[in-house]
Design an enzyme around this catalytic site. Sequence first.
Site, PDB file in Angstrom:
ATOM      1  N   GLN A  83       9.668 -39.223  89.933  1.00  0.00           N
ATOM      2  CA  GLN A  83       9.518 -38.190  90.982  1.00  0.00           C
ATOM      3  C   GLN A  83       9.153 -38.851  92.307  1.00  0.00           C
ATOM      4  O   GLN A  83       9.046 -38.202  93.334  1.00  0.00           O
ATOM      5  CB  GLN A  83       8.415 -37.196  90.586  1.00  0.00           C
ATOM      6  N   HIS A 118      13.538 -36.942  92.977  1.00  0.00           N
ATOM      7  CA  HIS A 118      13.157 -36.297  94.244  1.00  0.00           C
ATOM      8  C   HIS A 118      13.669 -37.103  95.438  1.00  0.00           C
ATOM      9  O   HIS A 118      13.171 -36.940  96.559  1.00  0.00           O
ATOM     10  CB  HIS A 118      11.630 -36.115  94.311  1.00  0.00           C
ATOM     11  N   CYS A 130      20.630 -36.210 116.322  1.00  0.00           N
ATOM     12  CA  CYS A 130      21.715 -36.787 115.512  1.00  0.00           C
ATOM     13  C   CYS A 130      22.753 -37.406 116.450  1.00  0.00           C
ATOM     14  O   CYS A 130      23.167 -36.773 117.434  1.00  0.00           O
ATOM     15  CB  CYS A 130      22.370 -35.688 114.668  1.00  0.00           C
ATOM     16  N   CYS A 152      24.798 -31.719 110.328  1.00  0.00           N
ATOM     17  CA  CYS A 152      26.217 -32.060 110.114  1.00  0.00           C
ATOM     18  C   CYS A 152      26.434 -32.923 108.877  1.00  0.00           C
ATOM     19  O   CYS A 152      27.558 -33.223 108.494  1.00  0.00           O
ATOM     20  CB  CYS A 152      26.782 -32.768 111.355  1.00  0.00           C
ATOM     21  N   GLU A 171      -5.914 -38.368  84.048  1.00  0.00           N
ATOM     22  CA  GLU A 171      -6.567 -37.112  83.635  1.00  0.00           C
ATOM     23  C   GLU A 171      -5.709 -36.479  82.549  1.00  0.00           C
ATOM     24  O   GLU A 171      -4.491 -36.671  82.516  1.00  0.00           O
ATOM     25  CB  GLU A 171      -6.738 -36.161  84.828  1.00  0.00           C
ATOM     26  N   ALA A 181      -2.743 -46.420  85.315  1.00  0.00           N
ATOM     27  CA  ALA A 181      -1.409 -46.837  84.861  1.00  0.00           C
ATOM     28  C   ALA A 181      -1.187 -48.341  85.010  1.00  0.00           C
ATOM     29  O   ALA A 181      -0.742 -49.014  84.079  1.00  0.00           O
ATOM     30  CB  ALA A 181      -0.351 -46.072  85.657  1.00  0.00           C
TER      31      ALA A 181
HETATM   32  N1  APR Z   1      -3.136 -44.062  86.846  1.00  0.00           N
HETATM   33  C1  APR Z   1      -2.846 -42.990  86.060  1.00  0.00           C
HETATM   34  N2  APR Z   1      -2.801 -41.710  86.514  1.00  0.00           N
HETATM   35  C2  APR Z   1      -3.055 -41.529  87.829  1.00  0.00           C
HETATM   36  C3  APR Z   1      -3.364 -42.589  88.707  1.00  0.00           C
HETATM   37  C4  APR Z   1      -3.404 -43.897  88.160  1.00  0.00           C
HETATM   38  N3  APR Z   1      -3.700 -44.977  88.905  1.00  0.00           N
HETATM   39  N4  APR Z   1      -3.562 -42.069  89.954  1.00  0.00           N
HETATM   40  C5  APR Z   1      -3.382 -40.733  89.846  1.00  0.00           C
HETATM   41  N5  APR Z   1      -3.088 -40.409  88.580  1.00  0.00           N
HETATM   42  C6  APR Z   1      -2.755 -39.077  88.047  1.00  0.00           C
HETATM   43  C7  APR Z   1      -3.441 -37.927  88.729  1.00  0.00           C
HETATM   44  O1  APR Z   1      -4.700 -37.660  88.107  1.00  0.00           O
HETATM   45  C8  APR Z   1      -2.458 -36.777  88.464  1.00  0.00           C
HETATM   46  O2  APR Z   1      -2.667 -36.207  87.186  1.00  0.00           O
HETATM   47  O3  APR Z   1      -1.373 -38.876  88.307  1.00  0.00           O
HETATM   48  C9  APR Z   1      -1.114 -37.483  88.473  1.00  0.00           C
HETATM   49  C10 APR Z   1      -0.367 -37.305  89.779  1.00  0.00           C
HETATM   50  O4  APR Z   1      -0.026 -35.931  89.880  1.00  0.00           O
HETATM   51  P1  APR Z   1       0.546 -35.374  91.274  1.00  0.00           P
HETATM   52  O5  APR Z   1      -0.294 -35.869  92.383  1.00  0.00           O
HETATM   53  O6  APR Z   1       0.760 -33.906  91.088  1.00  0.00           O
HETATM   54  O7  APR Z   1       1.953 -36.113  91.425  1.00  0.00           O
HETATM   55  P2  APR Z   1       3.318 -35.718  90.719  1.00  0.00           P
HETATM   56  O8  APR Z   1       3.089 -35.172  89.374  1.00  0.00           O
HETATM   57  O9  APR Z   1       4.211 -36.889  90.859  1.00  0.00           O
HETATM   58  O10 APR Z   1       3.862 -34.552  91.688  1.00  0.00           O
HETATM   59  C11 APR Z   1       5.166 -34.080  91.454  1.00  0.00           C
HETATM   60  O11 APR Z   1       5.011 -32.750  93.460  1.00  0.00           O
HETATM   61  O12 APR Z   1       4.422 -32.504  95.653  1.00  0.00           O
HETATM   62  C12 APR Z   1       5.465 -32.763  94.821  1.00  0.00           C
HETATM   63  O13 APR Z   1       7.416 -33.902  95.389  1.00  0.00           O
HETATM   64  C13 APR Z   1       6.069 -34.117  95.071  1.00  0.00           C
HETATM   65  O14 APR Z   1       7.114 -35.595  93.470  1.00  0.00           O
HETATM   66  C14 APR Z   1       5.944 -34.843  93.746  1.00  0.00           C
HETATM   67  C15 APR Z   1       5.787 -33.697  92.756  1.00  0.00           C
END
Ligand code: APR
Length: 253
Positions: free
Chosen positions: A110, A128, A154, A139, A220, A236
């Site tokens: 994403q 995304h 543009c 255009c 989480e 991660a």
């Molecule tokens: N290691 C593991 N998990 C992590 C870490 C890390 N270092 N840092 C953050 N997280 C977890 C957060 O706790 C959360 O649960 O990763 C998750 C990120 O969730 P979001 O911030 O909601 O991101 P994402 O799920 O990618 O969002 C999806 O939402 O706003 C739109 O287009 C945007 O692509 C994005 C989409």
Amino acid sequence: MPKAFEGSGIVEGTRELAALLLQANYAMVLTGAGMDTESNIPDFRGKNGLWKNYDPRVVADISTFQQNYKLFHRFFMDQFGKMKGVKPHPGHYALAEFERRGLIKGIATQNISGLHKRAGSKNIYELHGSTNEFFCNNCGREATEEDMTEMKPCRHCGEYAVRPDVVLFGEVLPEETWKTAVNEIKKCDLLLVIGTSLEVSPVNQLPYLAKGKKVLLNNENISAGYRFDLVILGKAGEILSQLAAIIASTGVK
Ligand code: APR
């Protein structure tokens, strides 16, 4: 509800993940913004997430783009600026290595940062979009990064509508990329979900398509309702590095 490995249990959980990865015939990975926070790109809904300070439906929606280009441009440049100078962390490199070893077939992401590609991963499905390309929303003709950063009209139609090739709220996902990711995840016998809240549709439906084992690697526990077979709660980058070390110690070529 599967056992969640965290804290001192992370090593045991990572060993279980290594065994699943080595047994799998067709493993796929799904990543979100949590995959990039250790490269200093903020996520959206984590404790310091972007959406704590901005309403995504205001600043990252196609209607904002069309009705208030200046606001969209200011928000996008604020975020785009944060991505300049970032680089992949060891977790990105670990996933690229797993692909080289044939342990994973691809990554559906994403994230728009392009960090998986820069780390050497090849089969990447950017659901995304990415900030690698820019175009005119009026255009459809190509534009340059400079046209975007300098907020230039543009060069073909003269409209102030230059944008990044990312999916804004209210827009559909790139069709071919989506279809390929769906087919790949339907084929997989192991899906590793990393760093995502699974709050945004339709990507949050992908784990339901995976028929085999499902593993969550997140800081989480958002696993409710997804029936993960293994949950590892932690960072991660750190966990993927440990996983790479365990895999390397098995001598798998
Ligand atoms: N290691 C593991 N998990 C992590 C870490 C890390 N270092 N840092 C953050 N997280 C977890 C957060 O706790 C959360 O649960 O990763 C998750 C990120 O969730 P979001 O911030 O909601 O991101 P994402 O799920 O990618 O969002 C999806 O939402 O706003 C739109 O287009 C945007 O692509 C994005 C989409």
